[in-house]
Design an enzyme around this catalytic site. Structure first.
Site, PDB file in Angstrom:
ATOM      1  N   LYS A   1       0.983  -1.197  -0.125  1.00 13.48           N
ATOM      2  CA  LYS A   1       0.059   0.167  -0.033  1.00 13.48           C
ATOM      3  C   LYS A   1       0.734   1.173   0.056  1.00 13.48           C
ATOM      4  O   LYS A   1       1.824   1.344   0.743  1.00 13.48           O
ATOM      5  CB  LYS A   1      -0.892   0.000   1.249  1.00 13.48           C
TER       6      LYS A   1
ATOM      7  N   SER B   1      -9.693   2.100   2.865  1.00 10.81           N
ATOM      8  CA  SER B   1      -8.987   2.723   1.973  1.00 10.81           C
ATOM      9  C   SER B   1      -7.845   1.868   1.270  1.00 10.81           C
ATOM     10  O   SER B   1      -7.440   2.427   0.003  1.00 10.81           O
ATOM     11  CB  SER B   1      -7.950   3.863   2.695  1.00 10.81           C
TER      12      SER B   1
ATOM     13  N   SER C   1      -9.415  -0.355   7.277  1.00  6.72           N
ATOM     14  CA  SER C   1      -9.044  -0.204   5.666  1.00  6.72           C
ATOM     15  C   SER C   1      -8.357  -1.431   5.285  1.00  6.72           C
ATOM     16  O   SER C   1      -8.029  -1.526   4.036  1.00  6.72           O
ATOM     17  CB  SER C   1      -8.171   0.885   5.558  1.00  6.72           C
TER      18      SER C   1
HETATM   19  N1  GLN Z   1     -12.667   4.370   6.380  1.00  3.57           N
HETATM   20  C1  GLN Z   1     -11.979   4.622   7.766  1.00  3.57           C
HETATM   21  C2  GLN Z   1     -11.809   6.234   7.468  1.00  3.57           C
HETATM   22  O1  GLN Z   1     -11.991   6.704   6.478  1.00  3.57           O
HETATM   23  C3  GLN Z   1     -10.966   3.994   7.917  1.00  3.57           C
HETATM   24  C4  GLN Z   1      -9.676   4.111   7.125  1.00  3.57           C
HETATM   25  C5  GLN Z   1      -8.549   3.510   7.356  1.00  3.57           C
HETATM   26  O2  GLN Z   1      -8.749   2.224   8.134  1.00  3.57           O
HETATM   27  N2  GLN Z   1      -7.345   3.894   6.999  1.00  3.57           N
HETATM   28  O3  GLN Z   1     -11.331   6.883   8.214  1.00  3.57           O
END
Ligand code: GLN
Length: 487
Positions: free
Chosen positions: A76, A151, A175
Site C-alpha cells: 500500500k 482505504s 481499511s
Molecule cells: N474508512 C475509515 C476512514 O475513512 C477507515 C480508514 C482506515 O482504516 N485507514 O477513516
C-alpha cells in the site's frame, strides 16, 4: 503449464524452494499480469519491475531463503519504500521518494519477497472506496463499476485480480478488512503494536496498524509472521513474542472448533445490514456451529458510540500528523514566486495538495482539539474509547472471539456514497470498535450476495491473534474461497 498467478503464496513458496520454478519466473508472471489487466483495475500507482526482478534473482541465486522467499507482494502506498515513489495517493507527495524503508518493508526484503509495486488507496488512508485517491479510483475485479473498498482498495483488488498473491495494508478503522470483504479476499488487522508503524505515513497514530492481505487464511498468517514483532523504532511496538499464527491457521484448517465460544454482539443486530449480507453471515455461523462452536449473545452497549468517537479521534490525530505537509519539507510546493510569505506558500500548498476528504478531516480535527471544545469533543471521545475497551474485556470473559459481518453492505457503485460523508463512514460500522480497543480482527470471505462477496469478521482479545486465525481457517475450510469472474 500452470498459471503461476493463480497459486497461493504457500504453494508458490514450496515450488520456489524446491526449484521447480524460479522466483524470477514467478515475479515475471505477476508483472505480466499487471501489464495485462491493471489498465482496467488500476490497483497500482507505481510498478517496480526492475526492483522486483532484482529481488527475485537474489532468491534464485540462493542468497535468501525462508518460508515466503521469492513470493512477490504489493505494498500500500502509505508505507515508505526506499527510493520508490510513495505518495499516500496524495498530490502533496507526488514524486516523493523516501530515503528509508518502513520496518515492515525491511522485513519483507529480508524475507526475500520481491515488491511488485505500490497500491492505490484513499488519500492518506481516509475513506472506504478509493474514490478519494488523487490519482483516480481502483475498480473492483468482481464488477469494474463498483468500489473495491478502502482505504486499501488497491491492495485488495490486486489480490482479487491475481496481480499479486500477497499484499500489505494498513487498518485505522477498517481499511484492511472492509476492502477484503468487498473483494472476496482475506485481510487481517493485527493487535495494535503487534506490527511496527515505523515508516507508515501517519494518519491516526493511536489506531494505525499495518497488516497482511491475501487470498487464503494460511497465506495471510504466513505474511503476518514475516512482518510482525517488536520494533524498537516504534515506541508503541509490543516487546513480546508474536503468537504462532501459522500453526493456529493450520489447526483451524482441520475444521474442528469444539468448545470455541463465538460471541455475537446484540447491539449490531439492528444496524441495517443488507439482507443478503445478514443471510450469508448467518449461514456461515451455522457452519461454524457444525464444526463444534457454540454461539453466545453478548452485549456491548457502547459500540453504538464507536463511529462518532472514531470520527473525532481519527481526525484530531490526523490534523496534527498532517501539519508536516507544509511545502517546506516534502513533495509539492505551490505559489513560491519569491514574493509570498512562508505562511502564504504553506497555505497555497495545502490548498492545492490536499483533496476534499483530507481537508474535511483536518478541519474537524482542528475544531475538536481547539481550546473550549477539547473537553466537549476530543475528551468525550476518549472516554467513549475506554468504555468500548471495557465492553470488549467483559465480552471476552464470556466468549473466545466476537463475530459479525465485516461491513453492512457489499461493494457499492462508484459515486453512490461520496455526496454524503456519513454514508461512506457507515462502511466501517462493524470494524471501528476493534480499532478503538486495539485487538486483532480478520475478515474472511463467507459467501455472495447478489453475486458480490460478503466478509465475515472475527475479533479476538489483544495479543490473541492466533485465536482469530484458528477460527478464520475453520470458516474457510467450511465455506471455501471465492473467485471473481474472469477479467
Ligand atoms: N474508512 C475509515 C476512514 O475513512 C477507515 C480508514 C482506515 O482504516 N485507514 O477513516
Amino acid at each position: 503449464m500452470t498459471d503461476l498467478t493463480r497459486l497461493s503464496a504457500s504453494d508458490l513458496a514450496k515450488l520456489i524452494s524446491a526449484r521447480e520454478v524460479s522466483a524470477v519466473e514467478v515475479a515475471t508472471a505477476h508483472l505480466d499480469r499487471i501489464a495485462a489487466v491493471d489498465d482496467r483495475v488500476h490497483a497500482f500507482l507505481h510498478v517496480d519491475r526492475a526492483g522486483a526482478l532484482e529481488a527475485a534473482a537474489a532468491v534464485d541465486r540462493g542468497e535468501i531463503t525462508g518460508p515466503l522467499a521469492g513470493v512477490p507482494i504489493a505494498v500500500k502506498d502509505v508505507v515508505t519504500t526506499k527510493g520508490v515513489p510513495t505518495t499516500a495517493a496524495s498530490k502533496i507527495l507526488e514524486g516523493w521518494k523516501p530515503p528509508y524503508d518502513a520496518t515492515i518493508v525491511e522485513r519483507l526484503k529480508k524475507a526475500g519477497m520481491p515488491i511488485l509495486g505500490k497500491t492505490n488507496m484513499d488519500e492518506f488512508a481516509m475513506g472506504s472506496s478509493t474514490e478519494y485517491s488523487a490519482y483516480g479510483p481502483t475498480n473492483n475485479p468482481w464488477d469494474l463499476g463498483r468500489i473495491p473498498g478502502g482505504s486499501g482498495g488497491g491492495s485488495a483488488a490486486a489480490l482479487a485480480a491475481y496481480e499479486a498473491p500477497l499484499a500489505i495494508g494498513t487498518d485505522t478503522g477498517g481499511s484492511i478488512r472492509q476492502p477484503g470483504a468487498v473483494t472476496g479476499t482475506v485481510g487481517a488487522k493485527p493487535t495494535y503494536g503487534g506490527t511496527s508503524r515505523y515508516g507508515l505515513i501517519a494518519f491516526s497514530s493511536s489506531l494505525d496498524t499495518p497488516g497482511p492481505c491475501a487470498r487464503t487464511v494460511e497465506d495471510t498468517a504466513l505474511l503476518h509472521a514475516v512482518i510482525a514483532g517488536h520494533d524498537p523504532r516504534d515506541s508503541t511496538s509490543i516487546p513480546q513474542p508474536v503468537p504462532d499464527v501459522v500453526a493456529a491457521a493450520r489447526l483451524g484448517a482441520t475444521g474442528d472448533l469444539t468448545g470455541v465460544r463465538l460471541g455475537i454482539v446484540k447491539e449490531f443486530a439492528g444496524d441495517g445490514s443488507e439482507p443478503g449480507v445478514t443471510a450469508a453471515f448467518q449461514e456461515s455461523l451455522q457452519k461454524l456451529v457444525k464444526l463444534g462452536a457454540e454461539v453466545v449473545e453478548v452485549s456491548c452497549p457502547h459500540f453504538e458510540y464507536a463511529l462518532p468517537a472514531y470520527y473525532l479521534i481519527a481526525p484530531s490525530e490526523c490534523s496534527s500528523n498532517l501539519a508536516r505537509f507544509d511545502g517546506v519539507r516534502y513533495g509539492l510546493r505551490a505559489g513560491d514566486d519569491g514574493n509570498r510569505s512562508l505562511e502564504e506558500v504553506m497555505s497555497l500548498t495545502r490548498e492545492a495538495g490536499f483533496g476534499p476528504e483530507v481537508k474535511r478531516r483536518i478541519i474537524i480535527g482542528t475544531y475538536a482539539l481547539s481550546s473550549g471544545y477539547y473537553d466537549a469533543y476530543y475528551g468525550q471521545a476518549q472516554k467513549v474509547r475506554t468504555l468500548i475497551t471495557r465492553d470488549f474485556q467483559s465480552a471476552f470473559e464470556k466468549v473466545d472471539v466476537l463475530v459479525s459481518p465485516t461491513t453492512p453492505f457489499v461493494a457499492f457503485p462508484f459515486g453512490s456514497r461520496t455526496s454524503d460523508p456519513y454514508q461512506m463512514y457507515l462502511a466501517d460500522l462493524f470494524t471501528i470498535p476493534t480499532n478503538l480497543y486495539g485487538g486483532p480482527a480478520i475478515s474472511v470471505p463467507c459467501g455472495l450476495s447478489e453475486g458480490l462477496p460478503v466478509g465475515f469478521q472475527i475479533m479476538a482479545p489483544t495479543l490473541a491473534d492466533d485465536r482469530m486465525y484458528r477460527v478464520a481457517a475453520a470458516l474457510e475450510s467450511a465455506v471455501g474461497t471465492f473467485t471473481p469472474p474472469a477479467l
